[in-house]
Write an enzyme that holds these catalytic residues in place. Sequence first.
Site, PDB file in Angstrom:
ATOM      1  N   TYR A   1      44.555  29.204  28.816  1.00  0.00           N
ATOM      2  CA  TYR A   1      43.737  30.188  29.551  1.00  0.00           C
ATOM      3  C   TYR A   1      42.751  30.885  28.606  1.00  0.00           C
ATOM      4  O   TYR A   1      41.557  30.999  28.901  1.00  0.00           O
ATOM      5  CB  TYR A   1      44.669  31.208  30.208  1.00  0.00           C
ATOM      6  CG  TYR A   1      43.988  32.190  31.134  1.00  0.00           C
ATOM      7  CD1 TYR A   1      43.598  31.822  32.419  1.00  0.00           C
ATOM      8  CD2 TYR A   1      43.747  33.502  30.741  1.00  0.00           C
ATOM      9  CE1 TYR A   1      42.982  32.728  33.277  1.00  0.00           C
ATOM     10  CE2 TYR A   1      43.145  34.420  31.594  1.00  0.00           C
ATOM     11  CZ  TYR A   1      42.762  34.023  32.857  1.00  0.00           C
ATOM     12  OH  TYR A   1      42.157  34.930  33.716  1.00  0.00           O
TER      13      TYR A   1
ATOM     14  N   LYS B   1      38.716  30.571  28.842  1.00  0.00           N
ATOM     15  CA  LYS B   1      37.867  31.731  29.113  1.00  0.00           C
ATOM     16  C   LYS B   1      36.855  31.963  27.992  1.00  0.00           C
ATOM     17  O   LYS B   1      35.738  32.407  28.239  1.00  0.00           O
ATOM     18  CB  LYS B   1      38.738  32.967  29.345  1.00  0.00           C
ATOM     19  CG  LYS B   1      39.600  32.852  30.604  1.00  0.00           C
ATOM     20  CD  LYS B   1      38.743  32.618  31.839  1.00  0.00           C
ATOM     21  CE  LYS B   1      39.544  32.612  33.121  1.00  0.00           C
ATOM     22  NZ  LYS B   1      38.684  32.515  34.320  1.00  0.00           N
TER      23      LYS B   1
HETATM   24  N1  LIG Z   1      42.836  39.440  38.387  1.00  0.00           N
HETATM   25  C1  LIG Z   1      42.738  39.646  37.093  1.00  0.00           C
HETATM   26  O1  LIG Z   1      43.392  40.524  36.530  1.00  0.00           O
HETATM   27  C2  LIG Z   1      41.787  38.800  36.263  1.00  0.00           C
HETATM   28  C3  LIG Z   1      41.494  39.223  34.971  1.00  0.00           C
HETATM   29  C4  LIG Z   1      40.601  38.502  34.206  1.00  0.00           C
HETATM   30  C5  LIG Z   1      39.996  37.374  34.734  1.00  0.00           C
HETATM   31  N2  LIG Z   1      40.294  36.964  35.995  1.00  0.00           N
HETATM   32  C6  LIG Z   1      39.604  35.772  36.510  1.00  0.00           C
HETATM   33  O2  LIG Z   1      38.878  36.142  37.657  1.00  0.00           O
HETATM   34  C7  LIG Z   1      38.700  35.024  38.521  1.00  0.00           C
HETATM   35  C8  LIG Z   1      39.054  35.427  39.947  1.00  0.00           C
HETATM   36  O3  LIG Z   1      40.385  35.824  39.975  1.00  0.00           O
HETATM   37  P1  LIG Z   1      41.043  36.679  41.160  1.00  0.00           P
HETATM   38  O4  LIG Z   1      41.720  37.793  40.515  1.00  0.00           O
HETATM   39  O5  LIG Z   1      40.046  36.904  42.246  1.00  0.00           O
HETATM   40  O6  LIG Z   1      42.160  35.624  41.601  1.00  0.00           O
HETATM   41  P2  LIG Z   1      42.698  35.149  43.006  1.00  0.00           P
HETATM   42  O7  LIG Z   1      43.934  34.390  42.707  1.00  0.00           O
HETATM   43  O8  LIG Z   1      42.735  36.297  43.947  1.00  0.00           O
HETATM   44  O9  LIG Z   1      41.540  34.133  43.481  1.00  0.00           O
HETATM   45  C9  LIG Z   1      41.290  32.925  42.825  1.00  0.00           C
HETATM   46  C10 LIG Z   1      40.888  31.898  43.885  1.00  0.00           C
HETATM   47  O10 LIG Z   1      40.550  30.668  43.209  1.00  0.00           O
HETATM   48  C11 LIG Z   1      40.999  29.613  44.041  1.00  0.00           C
HETATM   49  N3  LIG Z   1      41.146  28.396  43.249  1.00  0.00           N
HETATM   50  C12 LIG Z   1      42.086  28.123  42.311  1.00  0.00           C
HETATM   51  N4  LIG Z   1      41.918  26.878  41.850  1.00  0.00           N
HETATM   52  C13 LIG Z   1      40.865  26.326  42.516  1.00  0.00           C
HETATM   53  C14 LIG Z   1      40.213  25.060  42.486  1.00  0.00           C
HETATM   54  N5  LIG Z   1      40.647  24.069  41.696  1.00  0.00           N
HETATM   55  N6  LIG Z   1      39.157  24.862  43.309  1.00  0.00           N
HETATM   56  C15 LIG Z   1      38.724  25.847  44.123  1.00  0.00           C
HETATM   57  N7  LIG Z   1      39.302  27.060  44.208  1.00  0.00           N
HETATM   58  C16 LIG Z   1      40.360  27.301  43.409  1.00  0.00           C
HETATM   59  C17 LIG Z   1      42.314  30.105  44.607  1.00  0.00           C
HETATM   60  O11 LIG Z   1      42.681  29.379  45.767  1.00  0.00           O
HETATM   61  C18 LIG Z   1      42.002  31.566  44.877  1.00  0.00           C
HETATM   62  O12 LIG Z   1      41.542  31.774  46.196  1.00  0.00           O
HETATM   63  C19 LIG Z   1      39.560  33.914  37.915  1.00  0.00           C
HETATM   64  O13 LIG Z   1      38.733  33.045  37.156  1.00  0.00           O
HETATM   65  C20 LIG Z   1      40.487  34.661  36.979  1.00  0.00           C
HETATM   66  O14 LIG Z   1      40.916  33.852  35.898  1.00  0.00           O
HETATM   67  C21 LIG Z   1      41.187  37.650  36.778  1.00  0.00           C
END
Ligand SMILES: NC(=O)c1ccc[n+]([C@@H]2O[C@H](COP(=O)([O-])OP(=O)(O)OC[C@H]3O[C@@H](n4cnc5c(N)ncnc54)[C@H](O)[C@@H]3O)[C@@H](O)[C@H]2O)c1
Length: 275
Positions: free
Chosen positions: A170, A174
């Site tokens: 991860y 990133k």
């Molecule tokens: N939530 C946090 O604390 C956090 C922190 C830092 C970074 N992020 C990043 O932010 C982004 C959004 O995260 P979020 O918190 O909204 O997560 P979330 O889990 O609510 O949403 C992520 C979405 O991506 C979809 N997804 C996963 N794999 C996929 C694929 N192969 N093809 C198409 N869709 C796919 C999932 O079905 C889900 O709907 C991600 O890249 C995550 O790594 C999140």
Amino acid sequence: VDKDVAVVIGTGGMGQAISRRVGGGRALLLADFAEGTLAAVAEQLRGDGYDVTTRLTDVSDAASVAALADAAGELGRVTHVAHTAGLSPVQAPTAAILHVDLLGVALVLDAFAAVVAPGGAGVVIASMAGHMAAPLPPERELALATTPAAELLALPFLQPDAVPDPGTAYTLAKRANALRVQAAATTWGARGARVNTISPGVISTPMGQQELSGPSGEGMRGMVSMSGTGRLGTPDDIADAAAFLLGPQASFITGTDLLVDGGVVAAVRTRRAVG
Ligand SMILES: NC(=O)c1ccc[n+]([C@@H]2O[C@H](COP(=O)([O-])OP(=O)(O)OC[C@H]3O[C@@H](n4cnc5c(N)ncnc54)[C@H](O)[C@@H]3O)[C@@H](O)[C@H]2O)c1
């Protein structure tokens, strides 16, 4: 095709908040690989008056991403692209994280470079995890930035023996997102478009809550409590940053990363040793 099109890839917590912020008055194309989530989010947004089209998409599959970009181009002028799809270390094994979080971003940047409209912009959600890791050697950074997408996962330092666990995958992915966006700023720029990353801290979305309940949860809460804001982020905190980077006030900003973490990285880097 005289509509402006906003594409939001990943309809989880951040994708929904960004859709609401930038989708109004535009054709909103939503993509996710989870059929149920995609349909439910689309129905909700349609009920709220948004002009929504959906497309089932797996961001780790080149043909699927290319078809999404084509569909976006057919809807109108692609002025806004937000890539939020991702998997976190508690959600998936190492290989899936490399495919979705690392390769998926490369595929989206390539495919949308071919359809984004002049004056358009993109934003890719990376993570503060990419800021926490030890620096990579310059030749690895260059390889992550410039290796053709089809050869990316064959890089020696991305092989299973070199990436021991999902957390390492991860962090690498990133970091790679920001590097890939730096390279893409030139190709998108050739079309008169911009592209940036946002690196969120701990955001209260389904993913964020899963991570907080997992083995790293305690450490994450500790980092949040010593940060400048002392709180978790909300999906709207990220949508505000995305709207800025996608909008006209950011017209001179491209190929860079905006850390939106409530001050966690700053606190971790400058914390004095206790004792
Ligand atoms: N939530 C946090 O604390 C956090 C922190 C830092 C970074 N992020 C990043 O932010 C982004 C959004 O995260 P979020 O918190 O909204 O997560 P979330 O889990 O609510 O949403 C992520 C979405 O991506 C979809 N997804 C996963 N794999 C996929 C694929 N192969 N093809 C198409 N869709 C796919 C999932 O079905 C889900 O709907 C991600 O890249 C995550 O790594 C999140």
